[in-house]
Scaffold this active site. Structure first.
Site: not given
Ligand code: NI
Length: 187
Positions: A46, A51, A98-99, A140-141, A144
């Site tokens: 995702g 991000q 998480c990236l 999670h997304e 964000h």
């Molecule tokens: Ni993330």
């Protein structure tokens, strides 16, 4: 299409509520295409627009659930959740990453079921009733887009640990990013 740098925790764009998309323009189409490419290169399941430094309410997801491949973009999403258990999260089965906090994973309870409603790039409304890991990805997304990272939701001991890591890595302030395929990250 291009792979874009992924912003790391500490940058205001990750900690600010993103704005609604008012119109699906060619620029939005390019943005979403770049999000898919960046997510695939990372690799991730995702990715939110915030991000890659864009404060708009869009995320993309790509998740294989057995035979079913869930892949799509969610523009101006809403999310409806089942109650979240107050039990302690399981480190083996409930750890997420998480990236924007690359290389780390910590356990966190999420709702078992989530109903996502959003628009796709064609401007069509869609609904997905998700369970399990797909429901987790959506939560999670979606977070964000509200300027929340999973680190913000961790239980105290895990939050202490992740804060130490963020400090040690020199993150937690504006201007840090990494580019998939360019920057090497330890697994
Ligand atoms: Ni993330």
């Amino acid at each position: 299409m291009s792979i874009r740098p992924i912003v790391i925790t500490g940058d205001p764009v990750l900690h600010t509520r993103a704005q609604e998309v008012s119109e699906i323009t060619p620029e939005i189409e390019t943005l979403v295409a770049d999000m898919y490419e960046t997510m695939a290169a990372a690799p991730g399941v995702g990715l939110a627009a915030t991000q890659i430094g864009v404060g708009l309410r869009i995320f993309v997801f790509d998740w294989h659930d057995g035979e079913i491949h869930h892949r799509g973009e969610a523009i101006n999403p809403t999310l409806e959740l089942s109650p979240i258990s107050a039990e302690w999260p399981d480190e083996d089965t409930e750890s997420e990453g998480c990236l924007s906090i690359p290389g780390e994973r910590y356990p966190l309870k999420r709702a078992d079921r989530a109903v996502l409603r959003a628009k796709n790039l064609a401007g069509e409304d869609f609904t997905i009733e998700a369970t399990g890991w797909l429901a987790r990805i959506f939560q999670h997304e979606f977070d964000h887009l509200d300027g929340l990272l999973y680190a913000d939701r961790l239980l105290k001991p895990y939050q202490r640990e992740i804060k130490k890591v963020i400090k040690y890595e020199g993150w937690g302030e504006p201007g840090n990013s990494w580019t998939p395929g360019v920057d090497y990250l330890e697994p």
